[in-house]
Design an enzyme around this catalytic site. Structure first.
Site, PDB file in Angstrom:
ATOM      1  N   GLU A  84       0.814  -1.219   0.000  1.00  0.00           N
ATOM      2  CA  GLU A  84       0.000   0.000   0.000  1.00  0.00           C
ATOM      3  C   GLU A  84       0.851   1.274   0.000  1.00  0.00           C
ATOM      4  OE1 GLU A  84      -4.219  -0.799   1.803  1.00  0.00           O
ATOM      5  OE2 GLU A  84      -2.723  -1.021   3.382  1.00  0.00           O
ATOM      6  N   HIS A 103      -0.314   5.074   8.185  1.00  0.00           N
ATOM      7  CA  HIS A 103      -1.445   4.198   7.839  1.00  0.00           C
ATOM      8  C   HIS A 103      -1.485   3.066   8.848  1.00  0.00           C
ATOM      9  CE1 HIS A 103      -4.377   1.798   5.868  1.00  0.00           C
ATOM     10  NE2 HIS A 103      -3.524   0.818   5.647  1.00  0.00           N
ATOM     11  N   HIS A 171     -11.219  -1.124   7.129  1.00  0.00           N
ATOM     12  CA  HIS A 171      -9.791  -1.229   6.827  1.00  0.00           C
ATOM     13  C   HIS A 171      -8.945  -0.529   7.898  1.00  0.00           C
ATOM     14  CE1 HIS A 171      -6.496  -0.544   3.505  1.00  0.00           C
ATOM     15  NE2 HIS A 171      -5.978  -0.925   4.644  1.00  0.00           N
TER      16      HIS A 171
HETATM   17 ZN   LIG Z   1      -3.993  -1.111   5.173  1.00  0.00          ZN
END
Ligand SMILES: [Zn+2]
Length: 251
Positions: A84, A103, A171
């Protein structure tokens, strides 16, 4: 010209350890990145064959990448760019003010995205930066997939807009800041906001604070940081960051 990235890699690794210690993510998932001062490149937490988890990240696991997310280190190390990485590269491309990106997959915040429930401003003086997030609103990215390509990265960056944080349905979260520490602290404030909202709902019916007190909270939260790329220079943010670093390194 060779640029010494050891200082910024050390700060990114420390932010990973703090966020891992606070259980803002599961095991080895999640990453922190930063711009390399004075260069068109970035550093990011890598995945590797010997990794233990975000909680135990060391500076050696923070690698340099270019603006398209390609690794700039020797591949024989076994360290690989996270899938990602495009969360990071596309936010940096669209936000010149952003110096660091976080993140994470904090379960309490993810519950709010799953149930599509609002994060209400339930407190003010308790934690003004967290209240500010609730009052100003945190944008929601409605897809629940890996951000594993530049198009998806651009979608996420567009949803983030000019905000300091973004919720990602089923997520996790992405937060940004003018330095690594501010981006990490925003993730911590957002997690605590979700935790208090969650627990308040279990106890009873939560009430948002008054409009007048919301204004006071915004004033107390103030502007997030000076413009620099350095660590928080002083005040509440710096003290809070020192606390989390000490907590992490002592346990
Ligand atoms: Zn992630």
């Amino acid at each position: 010209m060779t640029i010494d990235t050891s200082e910024i890699r050390g700060r990114v690794a420390r932010a990973c350890r703090v966020l891992g210690r606070l259980d803002l993510t599961k095991a080895a998932t999640g990453h922190v990145s930063a711009r390399v001062p004075g260069a068109d490149r970035f550093v990011i937490r890598a995945r590797g064959p010997a990794e233990i988890g975000v909680r135990y990240t060391e500076a050696e696991q923070i690698i340099e990448i270019d603006g398209d997310g390609r690794s700039l280190i020797d591949h024989s190390s076994g360290l690989a760019v996270p899938l990602e990485v495009y969360i990071h590269t596309e936010i940096y491309r669209s936000r010149s003010d952003v110096q660091a990106v976080v993140h994470m997959h904090p379960p309490i915040v993810v519950l709010f995205t799953i149930c599509n429930e609002p994060l209400l401003p339930l407190y003010g003086a308790y934690d003004a930066p967290g209240a500010k997030l609730a009052i100003e609103g945190v944008p929601r990215y409605e897809r629940s997939i890996l951000i594993d390509g530049p198009d998806l990265g651009r979608d996420l960056a567009a949803t983030l807009g000019q905000s300091s944080a973004c919720l990602m349905h089923g997520h996790g979260i992405t937060t940004v800041g003018p330095n690594v520490e501010e981006a990490a602290l925003t993730a911590i404030h957002l997690n605590e906001l979700a935790l208090i909202n969650f627990q308040a709902r279990q106890l009873g019916t939560p009430r948002a604070i008054s409009v007048e007190d919301q204004a006071a909270a915004l004033k107390l939260a103030g502007s997030p940081s000076p413009d620099g790329q350095g660590e928080p220079a002083g005040g509440r943010s710096a003290a809070l960051w020192r606390y989390y670093c000490s907590l992490t390194e002592s346990s």
